[in-house]
Design a protein around this motif. Structure first.
Motif, PDB file in Angstrom:
ATOM      1  N   LEU A 234      51.072  40.040  35.475  1.00 48.14           N
ATOM      2  CA  LEU A 234      50.829  41.071  34.465  1.00 48.14           C
ATOM      3  C   LEU A 234      50.070  40.505  33.267  1.00 48.14           C
ATOM      4  O   LEU A 234      49.096  41.112  32.796  1.00 48.14           O
ATOM      5  N   ASP A 235      50.497  39.365  32.778  1.00 47.06           N
ATOM      6  CA  ASP A 235      49.825  38.757  31.629  1.00 47.06           C
ATOM      7  C   ASP A 235      48.377  38.386  31.970  1.00 47.06           C
ATOM      8  O   ASP A 235      47.465  38.584  31.151  1.00 47.06           O
TER       9      ASP A 235
ATOM     10  N   TRP B 145      46.474  39.805  34.239  1.00 49.55           N
ATOM     11  CA  TRP B 145      45.713  41.061  34.373  1.00 49.55           C
ATOM     12  C   TRP B 145      45.328  41.608  32.998  1.00 49.55           C
ATOM     13  O   TRP B 145      44.225  42.120  32.813  1.00 49.55           O
ATOM     14  N   ARG B 146      46.227  41.500  32.056  1.00 46.76           N
ATOM     15  CA  ARG B 146      45.939  41.993  30.712  1.00 46.76           C
ATOM     16  C   ARG B 146      44.871  41.151  30.020  1.00 46.76           C
ATOM     17  O   ARG B 146      44.131  41.665  29.175  1.00 46.76           O
ATOM     18  N   GLU B 147      44.761  39.899  30.391  1.00 45.89           N
ATOM     19  CA  GLU B 147      43.736  39.026  29.817  1.00 45.89           C
ATOM     20  C   GLU B 147      42.395  39.170  30.539  1.00 45.89           C
ATOM     21  O   GLU B 147      41.340  39.066  29.910  1.00 45.89           O
TER      22      GLU B 147
ATOM     23  N   ALA C 165      44.662  47.776  32.275  1.00 46.30           N
ATOM     24  CA  ALA C 165      45.752  47.129  31.549  1.00 46.30           C
ATOM     25  C   ALA C 165      45.950  47.682  30.145  1.00 46.30           C
ATOM     26  O   ALA C 165      47.082  47.897  29.701  1.00 46.30           O
ATOM     27  N   GLU C 166      44.859  47.924  29.421  1.00 52.48           N
ATOM     28  CA  GLU C 166      44.990  48.371  28.028  1.00 52.48           C
ATOM     29  C   GLU C 166      45.632  49.739  27.934  1.00 52.48           C
ATOM     30  O   GLU C 166      46.557  49.961  27.146  1.00 52.48           O
TER      31      GLU C 166
ATOM     32  N   ALA D 135      49.365  49.885  29.183  1.00 53.48           N
ATOM     33  CA  ALA D 135      50.322  49.352  28.219  1.00 53.48           C
ATOM     34  C   ALA D 135      50.801  50.416  27.238  1.00 53.48           C
ATOM     35  O   ALA D 135      51.831  50.234  26.571  1.00 53.48           O
TER      36      ALA D 135
ATOM     37  N   HIS E  34      48.918  52.809  37.289  1.00 53.87           N
ATOM     38  CA  HIS E  34      48.733  51.768  36.278  1.00 53.87           C
ATOM     39  C   HIS E  34      47.445  50.993  36.523  1.00 53.87           C
ATOM     40  O   HIS E  34      46.689  50.712  35.571  1.00 53.87           O
TER      41      HIS E  34
ATOM     42  N   SER F 179      40.885  41.667  33.691  1.00 50.90           N
ATOM     43  CA  SER F 179      41.135  42.723  34.679  1.00 50.90           C
ATOM     44  C   SER F 179      40.706  42.320  36.084  1.00 50.90           C
ATOM     45  O   SER F 179      41.284  42.781  37.079  1.00 50.90           O
TER      46      SER F 179
END
Length: 213
Positions: free
Chosen positions: A41-42, A44-46, A129-130, A133, A124, A48
């Motif tokens: 998850l982390d 992917w958020r950093e 990711a943005e 969230a 999701h 995509s």
């Protein structure tokens, strides 16, 4: 067909809301994010591009295809055992199937059935990711008290009501991990707002859960 997943919405009477809210909170507490899923998850958020639903060749067996790195861990976020067990009580036949005597009917409930993958995972990934969230709840699981339905609906509409072609395409890619040709990506984006509108019209609360078949 592989494993079937049910993403269900259910309106909750005001007098039942406190008890169900407490059970939902307990199930969320019993559904911690694993370290491997948190890393996915982390990452992917950093970036995509670090997460993909596509199958890739298995290095040791070129003729065999396997999941892309992180895909299985990502899906695990959306199907924790405690929340799934909670949801199964509402899709069994008969009012006695759950402690509150709530029956799953066309009037008070909604459902998205998917093969092999949880529908909320496809939503999701489609959002990105943005935007993902910004969704409340616990990875597709959500409880909303009757008094909070009206104020939550505009916020979720802002995130979900106009998915871009790119979002729909990404959601379709994740759906393609199973036999989900009949599931429209648009229905994933409209599922939560539609459920909230039903709850608002009935002056009730809302419960969203993924149950494993």
């Amino acid at each position: 067909m592989g494993v079937t997943f049910f993403w269900l919405s259910l309106t909750i009477l005001p007098e039942q809301a406190p008890s169900i809210a407490a059970h939902f909170a307990e199930a969320v507490t019993a559904s911690p994010v694993s370290q491997s899923a948190r890393r996915v998850l982390d990452r992917w958020r950093e970036a995509s591009s670090s997460l993909s639903p596509e199958l890739v060749p298995e290095p040791a067996r070129p003729d065999t295809w396997t999941d892309s790195e992180g895909a299985v861990d990502f899906e695990e976020l959306f199907r924790p055992e405690a929340l799934s067990a909670f949801g199964q009580g509402f899709i069994r036949t008969g009012a006695e199937a759950n402690a509150w005597g709530i029956e799953f009917t066309a009037a008070n409930a909604g459902l998205v059935m998917t093969d092999r993958i949880p529908a909320a995972a496809a939503l999701h990934f489609g959002l990105g990711a943005e935007q993902a969230a910004r969704l409340p709840g616990h990875f597709g699981a959500l409880f909303v008290a009757p008094s909070d339905v009206g104020q939550l609906l505009p916020a979720l509409d802002a995130v979900l009501e106009r998915p871009s072609p790119e979002m729909l395409a990404r959601a379709r890619c994740w759906l393609n991990r199973g036999n989900n040709e009949r599931v429209r990506p648009e229905d994933l984006f409209s599922f939560i707002p539609r459920a909230l509108r039903t709850a608002q019209a009935r002056r009730e609360g809302l419960l969203l859960l993924t149950a494993r078949g």
